[in-house]
Structure formats: C-alpha cells, structure tokens
Write a protein that holds these residues in place. Structure first.
Motif, PDB file in Angstrom:
ATOM      1  N   MET B   1      37.966  34.044  15.656  1.00  0.00           N
ATOM      2  CA  MET B   1      38.191  34.717  14.376  1.00  0.00           C
ATOM      3  C   MET B   1      37.326  34.094  13.279  1.00  0.00           C
ATOM      4  SD  MET B   1      42.379  34.779  14.308  1.00  0.00           S
ATOM      5  CE  MET B   1      42.615  35.815  12.867  1.00  0.00           C
ATOM      6  N   GLU B   2      36.905  34.947  12.375  1.00  0.00           N
ATOM      7  CA  GLU B   2      36.210  34.474  11.179  1.00  0.00           C
ATOM      8  C   GLU B   2      37.003  34.925   9.958  1.00  0.00           C
ATOM      9  OE1 GLU B   2      31.623  34.777  12.807  1.00  0.00           O
ATOM     10  OE2 GLU B   2      32.056  35.281  10.712  1.00  0.00           O
ATOM     11  N   LEU B   3      37.166  34.019   9.022  1.00  0.00           N
ATOM     12  CA  LEU B   3      38.003  34.355   7.855  1.00  0.00           C
ATOM     13  C   LEU B   3      37.330  33.966   6.554  1.00  0.00           C
ATOM     14  CD1 LEU B   3      41.226  32.889   9.416  1.00  0.00           C
ATOM     15  CD2 LEU B   3      40.948  35.308   8.908  1.00  0.00           C
ATOM     16  N   LYS B   4      37.649  34.755   5.511  1.00  0.00           N
ATOM     17  CA  LYS B   4      37.184  34.397   4.162  1.00  0.00           C
ATOM     18  C   LYS B   4      38.390  33.808   3.454  1.00  0.00           C
ATOM     19  CE  LYS B   4      33.977  38.209   4.084  1.00  0.00           C
ATOM     20  NZ  LYS B   4      33.972  39.651   3.905  1.00  0.00           N
ATOM     21  N   LEU B   5      38.264  32.572   3.008  1.00  0.00           N
ATOM     22  CA  LEU B   5      39.386  31.918   2.330  1.00  0.00           C
ATOM     23  C   LEU B   5      39.106  31.799   0.840  1.00  0.00           C
ATOM     24  CD1 LEU B   5      40.020  28.976   4.837  1.00  0.00           C
ATOM     25  CD2 LEU B   5      41.129  31.215   4.827  1.00  0.00           C
ATOM     26  N   LYS B   6      40.101  32.118   0.056  1.00  0.00           N
ATOM     27  CA  LYS B   6      40.008  31.915  -1.406  1.00  0.00           C
ATOM     28  C   LYS B   6      41.064  30.874  -1.743  1.00  0.00           C
ATOM     29  CE  LYS B   6      38.136  36.400  -2.753  1.00  0.00           C
ATOM     30  NZ  LYS B   6      37.025  35.920  -3.604  1.00  0.00           N
ATOM     31  N   ILE B   7      40.611  29.653  -1.936  1.00  0.00           N
ATOM     32  CA  ILE B   7      41.544  28.522  -2.072  1.00  0.00           C
ATOM     33  C   ILE B   7      41.529  27.942  -3.482  1.00  0.00           C
ATOM     34  CG2 ILE B   7      42.143  26.228  -1.169  1.00  0.00           C
ATOM     35  CD1 ILE B   7      40.853  26.998   1.465  1.00  0.00           C
ATOM     36  N   TRP B   8      42.724  27.642  -3.983  1.00  0.00           N
ATOM     37  CA  TRP B   8      42.855  27.020  -5.303  1.00  0.00           C
ATOM     38  C   TRP B   8      42.426  25.557  -5.205  1.00  0.00           C
ATOM     39  CZ3 TRP B   8      43.653  28.891 -10.063  1.00  0.00           C
ATOM     40  CH2 TRP B   8      43.950  27.977 -11.081  1.00  0.00           C
ATOM     41  N   ARG B   9      41.397  25.186  -5.971  1.00  0.00           N
ATOM     42  CA  ARG B   9      40.948  23.791  -6.004  1.00  0.00           C
ATOM     43  C   ARG B   9      41.184  23.245  -7.412  1.00  0.00           C
ATOM     44  NH1 ARG B   9      37.777  21.969  -1.714  1.00  0.00           N
ATOM     45  NH2 ARG B   9      38.787  20.043  -2.378  1.00  0.00           N
ATOM     46  N   GLN B  10      41.784  22.076  -7.454  1.00  0.00           N
ATOM     47  CA  GLN B  10      42.084  21.443  -8.748  1.00  0.00           C
ATOM     48  C   GLN B  10      42.014  19.939  -8.545  1.00  0.00           C
ATOM     49  OE1 GLN B  10      45.552  23.153 -10.647  1.00  0.00           O
ATOM     50  NE2 GLN B  10      45.770  21.458 -12.083  1.00  0.00           N
ATOM     51  N   LYS B  11      41.203  19.264  -9.337  1.00  0.00           N
ATOM     52  CA  LYS B  11      40.987  17.824  -9.132  1.00  0.00           C
ATOM     53  C   LYS B  11      42.246  17.006  -9.353  1.00  0.00           C
ATOM     54  CE  LYS B  11      36.108  16.851  -9.607  1.00  0.00           C
ATOM     55  NZ  LYS B  11      35.039  16.355 -10.460  1.00  0.00           N
ATOM     56  N   ASP B  21      35.674  30.058  -2.938  1.00  0.00           N
ATOM     57  CA  ASP B  21      35.536  30.813  -1.677  1.00  0.00           C
ATOM     58  C   ASP B  21      35.008  29.922  -0.547  1.00  0.00           C
ATOM     59  OD1 ASP B  21      36.283  32.868  -3.236  1.00  0.00           O
ATOM     60  OD2 ASP B  21      34.401  33.998  -3.107  1.00  0.00           O
ATOM     61  N   TYR B  22      35.597  30.082   0.623  1.00  0.00           N
ATOM     62  CA  TYR B  22      35.142  29.374   1.837  1.00  0.00           C
ATOM     63  C   TYR B  22      35.134  30.360   3.001  1.00  0.00           C
ATOM     64  CZ  TYR B  22      36.245  25.102  -0.770  1.00  0.00           C
ATOM     65  OH  TYR B  22      36.287  24.116  -1.719  1.00  0.00           O
ATOM     66  N   ASN B  23      34.256  30.110   3.958  1.00  0.00           N
ATOM     67  CA  ASN B  23      34.263  30.891   5.198  1.00  0.00           C
ATOM     68  C   ASN B  23      34.579  29.939   6.345  1.00  0.00           C
ATOM     69  OD1 ASN B  23      33.447  33.497   4.244  1.00  0.00           O
ATOM     70  ND2 ASN B  23      31.431  32.606   3.848  1.00  0.00           N
ATOM     71  N   VAL B  24      35.495  30.340   7.212  1.00  0.00           N
ATOM     72  CA  VAL B  24      35.773  29.519   8.404  1.00  0.00           C
ATOM     73  C   VAL B  24      35.486  30.347   9.653  1.00  0.00           C
ATOM     74  CG1 VAL B  24      37.402  27.740   7.646  1.00  0.00           C
ATOM     75  CG2 VAL B  24      38.243  30.029   8.101  1.00  0.00           C
ATOM     76  N   ASP B  43      35.064  20.775   8.668  1.00  0.00           N
ATOM     77  CA  ASP B  43      33.756  21.317   8.284  1.00  0.00           C
ATOM     78  C   ASP B  43      33.310  20.772   6.926  1.00  0.00           C
ATOM     79  OD1 ASP B  43      33.801  22.765  10.595  1.00  0.00           O
ATOM     80  OD2 ASP B  43      34.334  24.690   9.661  1.00  0.00           O
ATOM     81  N   LEU B  44      34.269  20.698   5.994  1.00  0.00           N
ATOM     82  CA  LEU B  44      33.936  20.212   4.641  1.00  0.00           C
ATOM     83  C   LEU B  44      33.517  18.742   4.679  1.00  0.00           C
ATOM     84  CD1 LEU B  44      36.779  21.865   2.475  1.00  0.00           C
ATOM     85  CD2 LEU B  44      34.361  22.475   2.510  1.00  0.00           C
ATOM     86  N   ILE B  45      34.239  17.953   5.488  1.00  0.00           N
ATOM     87  CA  ILE B  45      33.911  16.520   5.591  1.00  0.00           C
ATOM     88  C   ILE B  45      32.516  16.354   6.188  1.00  0.00           C
ATOM     89  CG2 ILE B  45      34.519  14.360   6.791  1.00  0.00           C
ATOM     90  CD1 ILE B  45      37.507  15.330   6.480  1.00  0.00           C
ATOM     91  N   LYS B  46      32.224  17.162   7.231  1.00  0.00           N
ATOM     92  CA  LYS B  46      30.911  17.082   7.889  1.00  0.00           C
ATOM     93  C   LYS B  46      29.779  17.415   6.921  1.00  0.00           C
ATOM     94  CE  LYS B  46      32.142  18.041  12.682  1.00  0.00           C
ATOM     95  NZ  LYS B  46      32.267  19.120  13.674  1.00  0.00           N
ATOM     96  N   SER B  47      30.056  18.369   6.035  1.00  0.00           N
ATOM     97  CA  SER B  47      28.998  18.757   5.084  1.00  0.00           C
ATOM     98  C   SER B  47      29.029  17.916   3.806  1.00  0.00           C
ATOM     99  CB  SER B  47      29.121  20.249   4.748  1.00  0.00           C
ATOM    100  OG  SER B  47      30.379  20.501   4.188  1.00  0.00           O
ATOM    101  N   GLY B  48      29.850  16.866   3.798  1.00  0.00           N
ATOM    102  CA  GLY B  48      29.881  15.941   2.661  1.00  0.00           C
ATOM    103  C   GLY B  48      30.684  16.426   1.474  1.00  0.00           C
ATOM    104  N   GLU B  49      31.509  17.459   1.674  1.00  0.00           N
ATOM    105  CA  GLU B  49      32.321  17.979   0.554  1.00  0.00           C
ATOM    106  C   GLU B  49      33.724  17.394   0.591  1.00  0.00           C
ATOM    107  OE1 GLU B  49      32.098  22.275  -0.397  1.00  0.00           O
ATOM    108  OE2 GLU B  49      30.600  22.352   1.199  1.00  0.00           O
ATOM    109  N   LYS B  92      43.774  39.171  10.961  1.00  0.00           N
ATOM    110  CA  LYS B  92      42.685  39.775  11.732  1.00  0.00           C
ATOM    111  C   LYS B  92      41.380  39.082  11.357  1.00  0.00           C
ATOM    112  CE  LYS B  92      43.095  44.133  10.475  1.00  0.00           C
ATOM    113  NZ  LYS B  92      44.229  44.253   9.562  1.00  0.00           N
ATOM    114  N   SER B  93      40.455  39.060  12.311  1.00  0.00           N
ATOM    115  CA  SER B  93      39.145  38.486  12.010  1.00  0.00           C
ATOM    116  C   SER B  93      38.502  39.277  10.869  1.00  0.00           C
ATOM    117  CB  SER B  93      38.257  38.544  13.260  1.00  0.00           C
ATOM    118  OG  SER B  93      37.083  37.802  13.024  1.00  0.00           O
ATOM    119  N   GLY B  94      37.933  38.572   9.914  1.00  0.00           N
ATOM    120  CA  GLY B  94      37.317  39.238   8.760  1.00  0.00           C
ATOM    121  C   GLY B  94      38.244  39.334   7.555  1.00  0.00           C
ATOM    122  N   ASP B  95      39.532  38.981   7.741  1.00  0.00           N
ATOM    123  CA  ASP B  95      40.493  39.042   6.634  1.00  0.00           C
ATOM    124  C   ASP B  95      40.125  38.064   5.514  1.00  0.00           C
ATOM    125  OD1 ASP B  95      42.060  40.973   7.730  1.00  0.00           O
ATOM    126  OD2 ASP B  95      43.783  39.684   8.179  1.00  0.00           O
TER     127      ASP B  95
END
Lengths: 205, 248
Positions: B1-11, B21-24, B43-49, B92-95
């Motif tokens: 499955m591939e998903l588009k995530l819209k995640i609340w980020r707050q320091k 926005d993130y894609n997994v 994935d985020l850790i691997k890319s240094g985020e 579903k994939s693509g959600d």
C-alpha cells in the motif's frame, strides 16, 4: 440551564394549548375568553409573567455563557473533525439564537401592542379583540413563513433540549431510547401544533 | 500500500503547529496503524529528518496511552477500538489520511501528536479512589455482598482506560464521560459509598479547574469511546453531584 429549559418546555405546552383553542369553530369565543383571563389576571400578569421572563433571560444568558466557556475549552481547532453525533446536538447555540430572534419578533408582534393597549394607551378591556388580532397578524405571508421556519428550529432545539435537560438533572428513564422517543413526540407536537395555528389563520382570514 | 499522510507537526507547546504532507510506501495491510507510523519514522530517520512523536505503550488496547485523531475521529474510523488496534487493511492504497493530536485546552500539545493528559491524573487524584485501612485488619473485598446488577455496572464503568477520546471527540472538550465513569465505578459499590459525596464534589471541581468544557449531551463521547463507556455514567455523575450538593 436544564431546569430553566424544563420550565420553558412546560410553558410551551400551556401556550400551545391556548393557541389551539383558536382553531375551535366558535368564531374565537373560547380563545378570547382564555386570552382575556391570561391578560388581566393579576397572578398571571404580575407573578407568572415576570417569572417566565426571568426564565427566558436566564436560559439564553446561560446558553451564551456556556458556549463561551466551551469555545475556550478548545482554543486550537481540528483541521479535520468528524463526530458521530447529530447536527442539532452540536448546533444548539445556532437554533437557540434563531429562537431568540424569533422571540424578539413575537414580542414585537403581540406583547408590545398588548402592553401598549393596557398600560400606555390604557384602553378599555375588550374581551373580543384577541382572535381578531391573531388573524390580522397572520394575514401577512412573510410573517407566517418566518414563524413557520422558527417553529421548525424550535422543534429541533426542543428535540435535543428535552433529552439533554433530563440527562443533566440526572433523571433517568428505563432506557435512552424511551427518553429519545418522548423527546421526539414532544418536539414534533410543539412544532406542528404552532405551525398549524399560524397556517390555519393565514388561510382562514 | 501507498498512502498520503497529512500529519500535525508541532515543535513544542509554545510554537504553532501545521499539517505536513508525507508519503509512505510498502505498507502491509496487516500492519497496525502505529506500525505504519513506525515505518514512516524509520524513513524520516534515514533521511535525517525529525521523526513524528506519538504516544503508545501496550499496543493491545489496554493502557489508554495511544491517542491520535485519524481522519477526524479519535482512535480512527472503527468503533470500540483504540488506535493501536486499528489496522491498515481498513484503508485503501492511495488514501489520504489526516493525523492530528487530541485537542483541548486541558490537553496541551507537548510535541507533534503527543499531548499532556495529566489533567486526568489530577482529577483522579482529587477523589478517584477508595480509602482502605491497610493497618492489618483489611476487609476482604469479596466478603462484602454486592448485588449483581451493581457489580456489573461498576465493572462496565471501570473499563474506562482514561485515554481521553471522550474529550477529543466532544465539541466542547468536556471530560464528563471520564469523570462520570470514575465516579460511577465507586458510587455503585458499598466500599465507595463512604466517600461518595466528597469524591464527586472534588472531582467535578478539579475537572472545572483544568479547563474542560461543559457537557451538552451530544453523545459524541460515547460514540467514540474505545471501551463503549455509556452516557448513563454522565447521568449518574449528575445525579451524584446534585445529591452531594443538596446534602452539603
């Protein structure tokens, strides 16, 4: 809030019962008799009417205050929020404000002229004027439509309000479904009852 | 499955947050929702985020630690489950999935999706207990006869895991279902009746102090509660509160 709501719901039953007498085909005789009694009885005028006014003022003041408190309880809103609850239960302040605006119109239509008749112009008590005044008011189609829309919103407000007020004062029934059924019967009866009176006088004029 | 995530980020609680926005990719349908977030964080850790902070503990629907408002619903779209019991086969994939923290002034965001729910602890400390004499003559709880219906009702109320979904779902951020469950849990049992008056008064006072909203009986809390805690507990709370106020 709940207690004032229950008090106002009891008042609405009495108001509707009197209004329904205007449908009796006796050329307004019964309606006039009861209206005159309510209009000139000192207990009704100087004790019950002020209590009713206080009840109305308390109810909407508390409603607005609670809404203010509730909005403060979530300062940061959701970007996407979907709740499994009815529209009316979430929008009681909206239906309440419409009912409040309607109440202002209703007072302007009936209460203000009545106060003017009795206490400002100090005209002679005439027992046969009420039915005629009622028919005059509902001759106007715009007013009748505004009244009918308000009755629908009043019905929705009562539908949630009745069940909610009993829940708030800790009064239980054998099941939530039974309480909801009572709320449905009450709110539909009130909304239809008042609408029938308005529409009847619009067409019968 | 591939998903588009819209995640609340707050320091942190002092800074403003936003939806990012993130894609997994390569998400197994049998993964739990939290495992999907683990994949994203890897994935985020691997890319240094900076990875997304979220609460979790037992991951089997018992502890009440996981939270998250998923596509507008606390604990996600399924009824009677916590976030950790939600599986990716529900999507579903693509959600596109919106993920936000539980929101309420009494639940300030600590970071990203982690909120401070210690307000519940303070309410519980204000009266959510039964004082027991532990000086050597403790009475066995089973030695006190309890009518079966009362025991059942107390047990159902005790199923509340204190996750805060009731607050998150309520349009007023009211904690009445939580407090109602905690009060009912004890008030229905003989052991809890001794301190019933002080308990309800203190817990309601603390609830108001924490800044939760008022209950307008929308029923959202019951509908979103992962443990199916009934609105009857709010009714019981109101009854106990009125009784306590009259006796004061």
């Amino acid at each position: 809030m709940a207690l004032s709501g229950i008090f106002l719901m009891v008042f609405l039953v009495q108001h509707l019962a009197i209004n329904l007498t205007s449908l009796i085909p006796d050329n307004g005789y019964t309606f006039n008799k009861i209206s005159h009694f309510m209009g000139y009885n000192p207990v009704v005028q100087f004790i019950l009417q002020p209590i009713l006014m206080l009840g109305v003022c308390f109810h909407f003041t508390m409603g607005i205050f609670l809404e203010y408190q509730n909005r403060r309880a979530r300062k940061s809103k959701y970007v996407f929020h979907k709740t499994r609850s009815s529209w009316i239960s979430k929008n009681m302040i909206l239906s309440g404000l419409v009912v409040l605006a309607f109440l202002a119109l209703h007072f302007y239509d009936f209460w203000v002229p009545e106060m003017d008749y009795k206490y400002v112009s100090k005209l002679i008590p005439a027992e046969d004027r009420y039915y005629h005044e009622l028919q005059e008011k509902f001759h106007n189609s715009t007013r009748t439509v505004i009244y009918c829309i308000s009755f629908v919103l009043l019905g929705l407000h009562l539908n949630h309000g009745l069940a909610s007020s009993f829940q708030s004062v800790g009064v239980t029934t054998s099941s939530q479904k039974k309480l909801k059924l009572i709320a449905n019967i009450y709110s539909i009866s009130i909304a239809i009852g008042f609408t029938v009176v308005a529409v009847f006088h619009y067409f019968s004029h | 499955m591939e998903l588009k995530l819209k995640i609340w980020r707050q320091k942190n609680s002092g800074e403003k947050g936003a939806i990012i926005d993130y894609n997994v990719k390569k998400i197994d349908p049998d993964m739990s929702f939290l495992e999907m977030l683990d994949v994203l964080n890897q994935d985020l850790i691997k890319s240094g985020e900076e990875p997304v902070a979220f609460d979790h503990d037992c991951r089997e629907g018992i502890c009440g630690m996981c939270s998250l408002v998923i596509n507008g619903s606390p604990h996600g779209p399924d009824k009677g489950t916590t976030t950790c019991q939600l599986h990716m086969r529900r999507f579903k994939s693509g959600d596109t999935i919106y993920i936000e923290p539980f929101r309420g002034t009494a639940f300030p965001v600590i970071k990203d999706l982690v909120v401070d729910r210690s307000a519940f602890d303070r309410i519980q400390q204000s009266g959510g207990y039964v004082s027991v004499n532990t000086s050597g003559n403790t009475v066995d709880a089973n030695a006190t006869p309890i009518p079966k219906p009362d025991a059942d009702e107390a047990f159902k109320a005790a199923a509340c895991i204190g996750c805060g979904a009731c607050v998150a779902s309520c349009k007023n951020s009211s904690a009445m279902l939580f407090v109602g469950a905690k009060v009912s849990q004890y008030s229905r049992l003989p052991q809890g009746k001794v301190e019933a008056r002080e308990r309800v008064l203190n817990m309601v006072k603390q609830m108001d102090k924490e800044g939760f909203g008022n209950c307008t009986n929308t029923g959202a809390c019951e509908a979103h509660c992962p443990k199916g805690i009934s609105l009857d507990n709010i009714l019981n709370l109101n009854r106990e509160y009125i009784k306590a106020k009259i006796r004061k």
